[in-house]
Design a protein around this motif. Structure first.
Motif, PDB file in Angstrom:
ATOM      1  N   TYR A  60      -5.375   3.912 -26.310  1.00  0.00           N
ATOM      2  CA  TYR A  60      -5.866   2.689 -25.745  1.00  0.00           C
ATOM      3  C   TYR A  60      -4.867   2.289 -26.180  1.00  0.00           C
ATOM      4  O   TYR A  60      -4.739   0.587 -25.237  1.00  0.00           O
ATOM      5  CB  TYR A  60      -7.452   2.429 -25.803  1.00  0.00           C
ATOM      6  N   GLY A 112     -11.116   8.973 -27.244  1.00  0.00           N
ATOM      7  CA  GLY A 112     -12.558   8.709 -27.333  1.00  0.00           C
ATOM      8  C   GLY A 112     -12.500   7.074 -27.939  1.00  0.00           C
ATOM      9  O   GLY A 112     -11.224   6.764 -27.936  1.00  0.00           O
ATOM     10  N   THR A 113     -13.701   6.714 -27.878  1.00  0.00           N
ATOM     11  CA  THR A 113     -13.886   5.394 -29.049  1.00  0.00           C
ATOM     12  C   THR A 113     -12.877   4.460 -29.145  1.00  0.00           C
ATOM     13  O   THR A 113     -12.876   5.249 -30.316  1.00  0.00           O
ATOM     14  CB  THR A 113     -15.364   4.966 -29.017  1.00  0.00           C
ATOM     15  N   LEU A 114     -11.631   3.527 -29.592  1.00  0.00           N
ATOM     16  CA  LEU A 114     -11.355   2.843 -30.150  1.00  0.00           C
ATOM     17  C   LEU A 114      -9.898   4.079 -30.989  1.00  0.00           C
ATOM     18  O   LEU A 114      -9.687   3.155 -32.164  1.00  0.00           O
ATOM     19  CB  LEU A 114     -11.728   2.848 -31.151  1.00  0.00           C
ATOM     20  N   ASP A 115      -9.625   4.744 -30.166  1.00  0.00           N
ATOM     21  CA  ASP A 115      -8.444   6.069 -29.827  1.00  0.00           C
ATOM     22  C   ASP A 115      -8.710   6.726 -31.840  1.00  0.00           C
ATOM     23  O   ASP A 115      -7.947   6.971 -32.397  1.00  0.00           O
ATOM     24  CB  ASP A 115      -7.235   5.643 -30.183  1.00  0.00           C
ATOM     25  N   THR A 153     -13.574   8.591 -18.157  1.00  0.00           N
ATOM     26  CA  THR A 153     -14.319   7.626 -18.736  1.00  0.00           C
ATOM     27  C   THR A 153     -15.008   6.589 -17.401  1.00  0.00           C
ATOM     28  O   THR A 153     -14.616   6.530 -16.936  1.00  0.00           O
ATOM     29  CB  THR A 153     -14.082   7.057 -20.341  1.00  0.00           C
ATOM     30  N   ASP A 156     -16.073   0.659 -20.338  1.00  0.00           N
ATOM     31  CA  ASP A 156     -16.243   0.093 -21.871  1.00  0.00           C
ATOM     32  C   ASP A 156     -16.389   1.363 -22.849  1.00  0.00           C
ATOM     33  O   ASP A 156     -16.450   1.360 -23.621  1.00  0.00           O
ATOM     34  CB  ASP A 156     -17.122  -0.540 -21.283  1.00  0.00           C
ATOM     35  N   MET A 157     -16.031   2.521 -22.379  1.00  0.00           N
ATOM     36  CA  MET A 157     -15.319   3.892 -22.678  1.00  0.00           C
ATOM     37  C   MET A 157     -17.051   4.810 -23.694  1.00  0.00           C
ATOM     38  O   MET A 157     -16.868   4.625 -24.632  1.00  0.00           O
ATOM     39  CB  MET A 157     -14.260   3.610 -23.712  1.00  0.00           C
ATOM     40  N   SER A 158     -17.524   3.805 -23.508  1.00  0.00           N
ATOM     41  CA  SER A 158     -19.212   4.603 -23.764  1.00  0.00           C
ATOM     42  C   SER A 158     -19.638   5.662 -23.133  1.00  0.00           C
ATOM     43  O   SER A 158     -20.262   6.868 -23.715  1.00  0.00           O
ATOM     44  CB  SER A 158     -20.318   3.716 -23.161  1.00  0.00           C
ATOM     45  N   ASP A 173     -22.070  10.983 -22.944  1.00  0.00           N
ATOM     46  CA  ASP A 173     -22.916   9.394 -24.300  1.00  0.00           C
ATOM     47  C   ASP A 173     -21.220  10.042 -25.006  1.00  0.00           C
ATOM     48  O   ASP A 173     -20.752  11.512 -25.542  1.00  0.00           O
ATOM     49  CB  ASP A 173     -23.426   9.608 -25.359  1.00  0.00           C
ATOM     50  N   GLU A 175     -19.693   9.294 -27.589  1.00  0.00           N
ATOM     51  CA  GLU A 175     -19.138   9.724 -29.177  1.00  0.00           C
ATOM     52  C   GLU A 175     -19.711  10.755 -29.630  1.00  0.00           C
ATOM     53  O   GLU A 175     -19.395  11.586 -31.071  1.00  0.00           O
ATOM     54  CB  GLU A 175     -20.075   8.614 -29.921  1.00  0.00           C
TER      55      GLU A 175
END
Length: 282
Positions: A60, A112-115, A153, A156-158, A173, A175
């Protein structure tokens, strides 16, 4: 055509552009992964492997890339993470032997979220989440009965959506890898994308390419298919391709999408005002 990026000597299986569209990375059957300057077409870097490279993806923040190689010619399937700010001689900052961990070949991947982690899809239908600090798997699920062809994704990559040869696309999901929704068709799905504007998903696929010559366009099911994200119901189809759709990408503003097919065509579709104004009350 504005220009070409020349360098690969084999099929290019995956490309991914960084967040500001100044660079992109490509993975190829010629056993190389290449980093390109988008504007000039200049090759910034080349990463050589001992087997064909299947997947690649930008982080990201745009500072790292991941890529994988296939388990062929006696070589194990491996995943690499490289900081593109480092000198090429420093090599990969992380390297995971996928085969050694009793996993099948990686066929799709994303950050994934925040790398903080990576999610990979495999040719036996498994989804695996990898922690970047320990470089080990933290979750493993098997939601599909066939090869996972694509992972994407939402804005917002959720959430992530997977598409598979088992004729389904599934929403998770990102995460926890909890399975949330399933979108069912009667043909293999090669790509699925989530609209950033509507509660819609677009699926692309069709009959296997090897059988296309024996099939009419009508029975091959080569349309792009629209499903409601929440209700899981199909509500529209868009025709055009004369072979299976291999990939789908929706514009960041949600007002158009592009599809690439086995027929050698990339089609860009712009949504009309009727689609943009219509909404389902629930």
């Amino acid at each position: 055509r504005l220009g070409s990026y020349n360098g690969h000597n084999g099929s290019v299986w995956t490309i991914d552009v960084n967040w500001d569209t100044t660079a992109f990375v490509s993975a190829s059957a010629d056993s190389t992964v290449r980093l390109w300057d988008v504007q000039t077409g200049r090759e910034r870097n080349i990463f050589k492997l001992e087997a064909p490279s299947r997947c690649c993806a930008f982080s990201y923040d745009g500072n790292r890339i991941l890529y994988t190689n296939d388990d062929v010619m006696g070589k194990p399937c491996e995943m690499y993470v490289v900081d593109i700010r480092a000198r090429p001689s420093e090599g990969a900052s992380a390297r995971i032997n996928i085969t050694q961990k009793q996993l099948r070949k990686v066929t799709s991947s994303l950050w994934g979220t925040l790398d903080e982690f990576i999610v990979t899809g495999h040719d036996n239908g498994e989804l695996v989440q990898w922690d970047l600090k320990s470089m080990d798997e933290v979750r493993r699920e098997k939601p599909h009965g066939g090869q996972i062809m694509d992972l994407q994704t939402n804005k917002d990559m959720s959430f992530l959506i997977s598409s598979s040869k088992d004729n389904t696309a599934k929403l998770f999901d990102i995460e926890t890898l909890d399975h949330l929704k399933t979108y069912v068709t009667e043909r293999p799905i090669n790509s699925a994308a989530i609209s950033p504007l509507k509660d819609h998903v677009i699926l692309g696929g069709g009959q296997e390419a090897i059988e296309v010559t024996q099939t009419s366009v009508q029975t091959g099911k080569f349309e792009a298919r629209f499903f409601h994200l929440i209700f899981e119901e199909e509500f529209a189809r868009v025709k055009g391709h004369f072979g299976p759709i291999n990939t789908i990408a929706i514009h960041p503003d949600g007002k158009s999408y592009a599809s690439g097919g086995e027929d050698g065509l990339v089609r860009v579709h712009h949504f009309d005002s009727d689609y943009l104004d219509y909404d389902i009350a629930y």
